[in-house]
Design a protein around this motif. Structure first.
Motif, short mmCIF file in Angstrom:
data_model
loop_
_atom_site.label_atom_id
_atom_site.label_comp_id
_atom_site.label_asym_id
_atom_site.label_seq_id
_atom_site.Cartn_x
_atom_site.Cartn_y
_atom_site.Cartn_z
N UNK A 144 20.38 49.58 40.69
CA UNK A 144 20.69 48.37 41.44
C UNK A 144 19.53 47.88 42.34
N UNK B 199 37.12 46.40 44.29
CA UNK B 199 37.61 45.45 43.30
C UNK B 199 37.73 46.12 41.91
N UNK B 200 36.71 46.90 41.57
CA UNK B 200 36.76 47.63 40.30
C UNK B 200 37.96 48.57 40.28
N UNK B 201 38.16 49.27 41.40
CA UNK B 201 39.27 50.21 41.48
C UNK B 201 40.62 49.47 41.39
N UNK C 86 39.84 56.88 42.35
CA UNK C 86 40.15 55.49 42.66
C UNK C 86 40.64 54.75 41.41
N UNK C 87 40.84 55.51 40.33
CA UNK C 87 41.43 54.90 39.14
C UNK C 87 40.43 54.50 38.07
N UNK C 88 39.14 54.74 38.34
CA UNK C 88 38.11 54.35 37.38
C UNK C 88 37.97 55.46 36.33
N UNK D 162 24.48 51.63 39.60
CA UNK D 162 24.19 51.70 41.04
C UNK D 162 22.80 52.27 41.28
N UNK E 107 26.37 50.78 44.66
CA UNK E 107 27.68 50.16 44.45
C UNK E 107 28.20 49.68 45.80
N UNK F 32 45.92 55.89 38.67
CA UNK F 32 46.61 54.71 38.14
C UNK F 32 48.12 54.83 38.23
N UNK G 248 41.30 48.56 37.94
CA UNK G 248 41.65 49.74 37.15
C UNK G 248 43.08 50.17 37.44
N UNK G 249 43.45 50.17 38.70
CA UNK G 249 44.76 50.69 39.09
C UNK G 249 45.89 49.72 38.70
N UNK H 42 38.48 36.77 42.38
CA UNK H 42 37.51 37.08 43.43
C UNK H 42 37.89 36.47 44.78
N UNK I 156 44.44 49.34 47.91
CA UNK I 156 44.97 49.80 46.62
C UNK I 156 46.48 50.01 46.64
N UNK J 235 28.98 53.19 36.16
CA UNK J 235 28.87 52.59 37.51
C UNK J 235 27.78 53.28 38.31
N UNK K 101 40.26 51.44 51.60
CA UNK K 101 40.61 51.54 50.17
C UNK K 101 42.10 51.80 50.00
N UNK L 297 32.52 45.69 45.56
CA UNK L 297 32.51 45.94 44.12
C UNK L 297 33.37 47.15 43.77
N UNK L 298 33.22 48.20 44.57
CA UNK L 298 33.97 49.44 44.35
C UNK L 298 35.48 49.18 44.41
#
Lengths: 254, 468, 277
Positions: free
Chosen positions: B441, A110-112, B424-426, B438, A103, A87, A115-116, A123, A168, B434, A164, A107-108
């Motif tokens: 899923x 976007x989630x990241x 990745x910041x999660x 997954x 995942x 972050x 978060x960052x 969307x 990011x 997650x 990514x 989704x990965x």
């Protein structure tokens, strides 16, 4: 020049998996500064500690900092967890990216990104950006809906890492390209990706022992890592020398 | 525009736990005697053959012993179980006529709302009887029947008589026999030849009375080249005494027909869930099972598919999540009886906080089933070292033309995967959940959206407190 | 007839499958030949056990710290005899077992193998070859129990079935609580050559420990058509091609037999059986 990464006398140990409760020193005092706008390269033979350096910067729990300092934009990183470092704007492109079933790539990322940035990512706009970036990397759009790296070839995984990075927009990108098994295609993906990503406001630290990857990049500084120490530093000319002569001429440097 | 899934709002677990005051109109005595069975049968106004069937089943029940495998069932004392609880309500086609407290329960569970938005028909059972049933008019016009079993028994007696417990005979096992003796409620579906029911039908089973048993019977017949998606939901509030669920599901999928049977089971943790489900599939027919097992104290549930016609297919997708105090023994079985039949079984199990998850399966290929194909994939995730995860598949293959593959893995969330996501910041907690999401899923994506959301919520609730 | 349970799977399942236990003639279990072996710490040993006449053999082994044993057990009983055999092994810290088992003989046999990976970092690699033809009956029950930390257990099984033979193979990986970072792997490949065969497999995985990696896989089927086609395009008859594929399938185990003469014996035994198909 604004200092991004500042490493001083960094010593890193790893819990040895074979001998319980004993730890092994892998990095034995590293000094390294990376400024905004620069591309740095760390070269070195197998087992010299290159990947350890990457993992230590990213905060892999297996590696322990035994001494020295690790700062990012003037702030001590050593107490921060991996995701906190991410972050702050550090990104690691993995040598062998993990497969995460269930995942999707979209989704990965976007989630990241949420978060960052700490923002709610819209969307529609996000999809548009993702599509554009995928096009740039010649990735088929369908990959956005596939599970993270599951069933991806080596080159596809690499592309996904670079995707990514582009999405990011970190301040410092660490690229672990230690894997000697990378094919020409993958090398091309990485160097194109870096070229596209790199600008005045960010920096790259690329680790490799494959010097072909660097041919298309304007490298500012080269560090040679052997047995846990930096044994030589210089400009791009060092790459050529190592390319021709190997690491042999440095053997005595320790 | 794509519809967004929301994972943020948690359904409170207490939602399932709200119990109503027991206002039942009639309750049988606890235990199991001929008198009790005659009494239930009389109250239900059974035809004679059904009374006989019940009494015969009781005999079988008394002859059979408990299984000598699987979870320990010694906690179950049949003398303490009330087998029949008649709610103080008449079966109706209008929610307004359903007693207020019962209606509220189904409101909380979102049933009438789902009926408005995404279902073509709804059945709602409260304790031993169905209190509500509805079906869209255009389906009725096409000859589709969707009603409670009692009504079916009287209005479609011949069809019921021809099919009732023909696929799961009472002598199958002790709880099938019990079911045959005391069954009450459940749904009956008949889809005529060539009719495609595009929107799902759903039956919801709610057990409110403490110490009671629920024994609903679901009988579905999908005629040639017809199709149906049927959803079954179940829940109960938690009591300190043992409740028993021994339902029975019989599915007849005829030539060229397709049936999808989805279940999200969230019984409370005092429930012994000993349920029997079986499907027989004709030529070119397809049975698809989607099965989520989250609740109950002890479960034994192994939907069985008998692939009887050439080229019949079975797809089974299941997820089981066993937490504290739960022993969930689930799986599937497939019997290949005809050439070119194929089956695909894919399951995920998760265990945590001392929970015990067992995957048990059987694949049988008879001599009459050359070119049978079956692949089984079973993955188990353990979230701590006080839980258990066991995998016990069996394959029994006759002949040389079958192609059978089986794969299973067991393990925990890899540290490297967590590190990758964190890089990745999660956050670490989010990374774990997650990965678990997954992991399930493949099942979530097979469910209708509301159920996928519900399942994710259940996963999130389960994961709370295990993080960090 | 007087029957007795000889072995059971560690966790029972449906009775209709008939795989919960192996039942043998009581008479067979009356007199056993026992072999008790202790491999001292740091020693490395090789052992060969051959069964060639009607018998009930039990081999009990303790492998000391850092010691290793390669045990080869060949069951080459005549076709008209019944047979039971049993191997029990306990491995201490860092001990290693390599077990090579061949079950090609006897009219009807039952074998059970129980390996306890007791010491940390102990490792067992088990390779089993079974071959059934005629109306023979094969019953095997292998259990690898992981107790110590960082223990490793591999179970690789190669089978061939023809005629009207019947076989049950049960293979269990049992991870006990505390077997942290243990790794277990089980694989069974069966090649079926005729339609009269009944082939049952029970690959069990039990775990009371989360920090383990367990995998099992079973594949059963007739020989891949493409492979056969390829061989036939090189001039082999269908029969020759199938034999060649089966022989190739057995090679991973045969290669582990040190004694050249024995390897030849098994090889030609199987070839002969294939000829008589």
């Amino acid at each position: 020049m604004e200092k991004l990464l500042n490493i001083k006398n960094l010593q890193v140990t790893v819990a040895d998996k074979e001998a319980e409760d004993t730890s092994k020193e892998i990095l034995k005092g590293i000094d390294l500064q990376v400024n905004k706008g620069e591309i740095h390269v760390v070269l070195g033979p197998n087992g010299s500690g290159k990947s350890t350096l990457m993992n230590a910067i990213m905060g892999h729990p297996k590696y322990e900092i035994a001494g020295g300092s690790l700062e990012f934009e003037g702030e001590d990183l050593t107490e921060l967890k991996t995701f906190e470092r991410a972050r702050k704007g550090i990104f690691l492109s993995f040598q062998t990216p993990e497969e995460i079933p269930g995942i999707t790539v979209e989704n990965m990322i976007r989630t990241a990104k949420q978060a960052v940035t700490g923002e709610n990512i819209k969307v529609v706009k996000f999809r548009k950006e993702l599509k554009a970036a995928m096009k740039e990397l010649q990735m088929d759009e369908s990959y956005a809906q596939r599970y993270m790296n599951v069933g991806f070839s080596g080159g596809e995984k690499k592309r996904n890492e670079i995707l990514q990075m582009l999405m990011l927009q970190p301040k410092l990108a660490l690229l672990d390209e230690t894997d000697s098994g990378l094919d020409v295609d993958a090398i091309q993906i990485v160097s194109n990706g870096v070229k596209k990503f790199h600008n005045e406001d960010n920096a790259c630290l690329i680790i490799t022992h494959n010097t072909r990857i660097l041919k298309q990049l304007n490298v500012d500084k080269v560090h040679v890592l052997m047995q846990g120490k930096i044994v030589a530093e210089g400009g791009p000319e060092l790459i050529e020398k190592i390319d021709k002569e190997g690491f042999g001429f440095l053997q005595g440097a320790e | 525009m794509a519809q967004e899934k929301t994972y943020i709002e948690d359904i409170e677990r207490t939602l399932y736990d709200i119990k109503n005051v027991d206002k039942s109109k009639y309750k049988s005595q606890s235990g199991l005697t001929e008198d009790i069975i005659r009494d239930i049968s009389a109250r239900k106004n059974d035809p004679d053959w059904m009374l006989e069937f019940r009494l015969k089943s009781l005999e079988v029940y008394n002859q059979l012993s408990l299984p000598n495998w699987g979870p320990d069932l010694s906690e179950l004392n049949m003398d303490e179980i009330v087998t029949y609880v008649q709610p103080d309500a008449k079966m109706t086609g209008s929610w307004d006529e359903v007693p207020e407290d019962i209606k509220e329960t189904f409101d909380r569970l979102g049933i009438p709302e789902a009926e408005q938005t995404s279902l073509a028909g709804v059945g709602a059972q409260y304790d031993s009887e169905v209190v509500y049933h509805s079906i869209q008019e255009d389906l009725v016009k096409q000859g589709v029947i969707y009603t409670d079993m009692e009504t079916a028994l009287h209005e479609h007696e011949e069809i019921v008589r021809d099919h009732f417990m023909k696929l799961v005979p009472p002598k199958d096992h002790k709880f099938a026999a019990l079911h045959g003796a005391v069954w009450s409620g459940g749904s009956f579906v008949y889809v005529p030849e060539g009719v495609h029911v595009e929107i799902p039908l759903q039956s919801y089973f709610r057990l409110n009375a403490a110490g009671a048993g629920q024994f609903e019977h679901t009988l579905i017949i999908v005629e040639k080249n017809a199709s149906l998606h049927f959803i079954e939901g179940c829940s109960a509030p938690k009591y300190n005494v043992t409740n028993l669920h021994a339902g029975c599901v019989e599915l007849f999928v005829n030539d060229g027909a397709r049936l999808r049977y989805s279940t999200i089971e969230n019984w409370s943790r005092n429930m012994m869930n000993l349920n029997t489900k079986r499907a027989v599939v004709g030529k070119d027919g397809v049975i698809e099972w989607v099965s989520g097992s989250f609740g109950s104290h002890v479960s034994m549930l192994y939907p069985c598919s008998v692939l009887k016609g050439e080229n019949a297919k079975c797809e089974f997708t299941g997820v089981t999540f066993a937490s504290k105090g739960q022993n969930l023994d689930t799986g599937a079985s497939v019997i290949h009886c005809a050439p070119h039949t194929s089956a695909n079984i894919s399951t995920r199990t998760i265990s945590k906080a001392g929970g015990k998850a067992t995957y048990r399966s059987a694949v049988k290929v008879t001599k009459n089933a050359p070119y049978a194909k079956c692949s089984v994939n079973c993955e188990s995730l353990m979230l701590d070292d006080i839980s258990r995860s066991d995998t016990l598949p069996t394959m029994d293959i006759e002949g040389d033309e079958a192609d059978i593959g089986h794969e299973a893995t067991i393990g925990r969330i890899s540290d490297e995967a967590i590190f990758y996501l964190m890089s990745r910041g999660v956050s670490e907690d989010e990374a774990r959940s997650m990965i678990v999401r997954g992991f399930v899923e493949p099942i979530a994506k097979e469910l209708p959206l509301e159920y996928a959301v519900e399942m994710n919520n259940l996963v999130n609730i389960e994961l709370e407190g295990t993080m960090g | 007839m007087n029957k007795e349970i000889f072995s059971e799977i560690p966790m029972r399942t449906w009775n209709w499958l008939g795989v919960n236990e192996a039942v043998v003639d009581k008479d067979l279990l009356v007199e056993s030949q026992n072999l008790d072996i202790k491999i001292e710490a740091d020693h490395q040993e090789k052992m060969l056990v051959e069964y060639r006449k009607e018998s009930y053999g039990i081999v009990n082994i303790n492998i000391g710290e850092n010691a290793s044993l390669k045990l080869t057990q060949l069951q080459l009983m005549p076709q008209d005899c019944d047979h039971v055999n049993e191997i029990n092994v306990v491995l201490e810290k860092k001990a290693r077992l390599q077990l090579v088992a061949v079950e090609t003989g006897a009219k009807s046999f039952a074998s059970k193998v129980n390996i306890i990976l007791k010491g940390d970092k102990s490792q067992a690699d088990v390779s089993l070859l079974y071959f059934g033809d005629g109306d023979r009956s094969l019953d095997m029950n292998y259990v690898l129990e992981f107790q110590g930390r960082k223990t490793v257990g591999n179970l690789e099984v190669y089978g061939g079935l023809m005629g009207e033979s019947q076989k049950i193979f049960r293979g269990t990986l049992d991870f006990k609580q505390g077997s942290k970072q243990a790794k277990g792997y089980e694989k069974e490949n069966v090649v079926v050559l005729s339609s009269g065969v009944r082939n049952r497999s029970v690959p069990i995985m039990l775990s009371g420990e989360d920090d383990v990696v367990g995998n099992h896989a079973v594949s059963s089927g007739k020989i891949n058509e493409d492979k056969l086609h390829y061989l036939m395009s090189r001039g082999l008859s269908p029969a020759e091609a199938r034999k060649l594929v089966l022989e190739a399938a057995f090679n991973p185990v045969l290669e582990l037999i040190d004694d050249e003469a024995l390897r030849q014996e098994i090889d030609s035994y199987i070839k002969e059986r294939l000829e008589n198909e």
